[in-house]
Design a protein around this motif. Sequence first.
Motif, short mmCIF file in Angstrom:
data_model
loop_
_atom_site.label_atom_id
_atom_site.label_comp_id
_atom_site.label_asym_id
_atom_site.label_seq_id
_atom_site.Cartn_x
_atom_site.Cartn_y
_atom_site.Cartn_z
N ARG A 218 31.09 27.42 36.27
CA ARG A 218 32.03 28.47 35.84
C ARG A 218 31.40 29.85 36.01
NH1 ARG A 218 31.54 30.28 30.38
NH2 ARG A 218 29.85 29.23 29.24
N HIS A 219 32.27 30.85 35.97
CA HIS A 219 31.83 32.24 36.11
C HIS A 219 32.79 33.13 35.35
CE1 HIS A 219 35.12 32.85 38.98
NE2 HIS A 219 34.74 31.73 39.56
N SER A 220 32.35 34.33 35.05
CA SER A 220 33.21 35.31 34.38
C SER A 220 34.26 35.82 35.38
CB SER A 220 32.38 36.49 33.87
OG SER A 220 31.40 36.05 32.95
N GLU A 221 35.27 36.45 34.84
CA GLU A 221 36.30 37.06 35.70
C GLU A 221 35.66 38.18 36.52
OE1 GLU A 221 40.51 39.53 35.26
OE2 GLU A 221 39.68 38.49 33.50
N TYR A 222 36.10 38.33 37.76
CA TYR A 222 35.55 39.41 38.59
C TYR A 222 36.62 39.91 39.56
CZ TYR A 222 35.18 36.12 42.48
OH TYR A 222 35.48 35.23 43.48
N LYS A 223 36.34 41.08 40.14
CA LYS A 223 37.28 41.67 41.09
C LYS A 223 36.50 42.54 42.07
CE LYS A 223 41.74 44.07 41.12
NZ LYS A 223 42.74 44.79 40.29
N LEU A 224 36.73 42.32 43.37
CA LEU A 224 36.12 43.15 44.41
C LEU A 224 37.21 44.03 45.00
CD1 LEU A 224 33.88 40.43 46.14
CD2 LEU A 224 33.17 42.18 44.50
N MET A 225 37.06 45.35 44.84
CA MET A 225 38.12 46.28 45.21
C MET A 225 37.71 47.17 46.38
SD MET A 225 38.94 47.52 41.32
CE MET A 225 40.23 48.66 41.79
N LYS A 226 38.69 47.50 47.23
CA LYS A 226 38.46 48.48 48.29
C LYS A 226 38.93 49.84 47.79
CE LYS A 226 39.13 49.29 53.23
NZ LYS A 226 39.30 50.74 53.19
N GLY A 227 38.04 50.82 47.83
CA GLY A 227 38.42 52.15 47.37
C GLY A 227 37.21 53.05 47.21
N ASP A 228 37.47 54.31 46.97
CA ASP A 228 36.43 55.32 46.76
C ASP A 228 36.23 55.49 45.26
OD1 ASP A 228 34.88 57.59 46.52
OD2 ASP A 228 35.97 58.73 48.03
#
Length: 347
Positions: A218-228
């Motif tokens: 298992r792992h924590s929630e995560y998010k990889l975002m494109k942006g400045d």
Amino acid sequence: MPESEKSLELKLHSPAGVEAIIFHWPLTSGSGADKHDGAYEIVETIRWVCEDVPELKRAMEVNILSDYDTRSYESMRQLCDKYNRAIDSVLQLEKGTSLPATRFNKRPSRGMLKHILTQIYNHAVVDPEKLNQYEPFSPEVYGETSFELICQMIDQIHITEDDMFVDLGSGVGQVVLQMAALTSCKICVGIEKAETPCKYATEMDRLYTKWMRWYGKRHSEYKLMKGDFLKKEHREGITGSSIVFVNNFAFGPNVDHMLKEVFADLKDGARIVSSKSFCPLNFRITDRNLSDIGTIMHVSELSPLKGSVSWTGKPVSYFLHIIDRTKLERYFQRLKNPKLRVSLQGV
């Protein structure tokens, strides 16, 4: 090469009982500088499953993992088949017991996670040279942070399930994925604006989910975002975070200045880990520097680690900043009280 050989497959059954992973023969070879070795990957994957399942380890290590030929399809197929039969047998024996739930709903060990991240990086980042095609020392300069440095950071800062982590300039996402696997953070977010790392990050995300599920971790929630990350739309997300990571070694004064303006809105107790300090280690408040970010933060140096970034083999220092507005409040209280002015030097 015969057409029939091109379609040959090697299959590894999941220790968590989910869909098997398939490798295609011929496997990738490790001869080139940036090529990974598919046979080594299979063997190491089996070894890490064995570390998790003691019964399997005993069965595999005696003779199976000591006798195989990575150049022979038949030998590798036999290795995979023996592993598959062994793990299937273990899972069958465990059916109806509490063992699967207790063993496979945990976070991965650091060793296993390093193997997983290396594994997915080798598949996702098909051309690592493209990550370095930026003007040297520009704000977009790309340098990967080592697994060991992030482990050091985790060990030195207390992390709880209430923490929110953000990586500013997250590249292909390794730091975010590592933090999500090894810590109880509520959410781990990465923000990256460069096109090539973002493209690779999408594949890193897909493979990470696939392999973590395969291992039953298992792992924590995560998010990889494109942006400045300097744009207004990300400001609230950054200032709401309690742990900020930024590899700012080559960002330059303009970007660092804009980051300081963002950090001025962080909550008390928020921590910033960076490759370049945002204020001097020996910062002292005076009437001439009251607008400086150093008036609301304590900064200390993490022990230098050799190989902590990809762009130099020399030990690189990282810095821990902790937001503390009482530092400035104490300064003004002492100004009001003439008897305390003598101790202003210690602020």
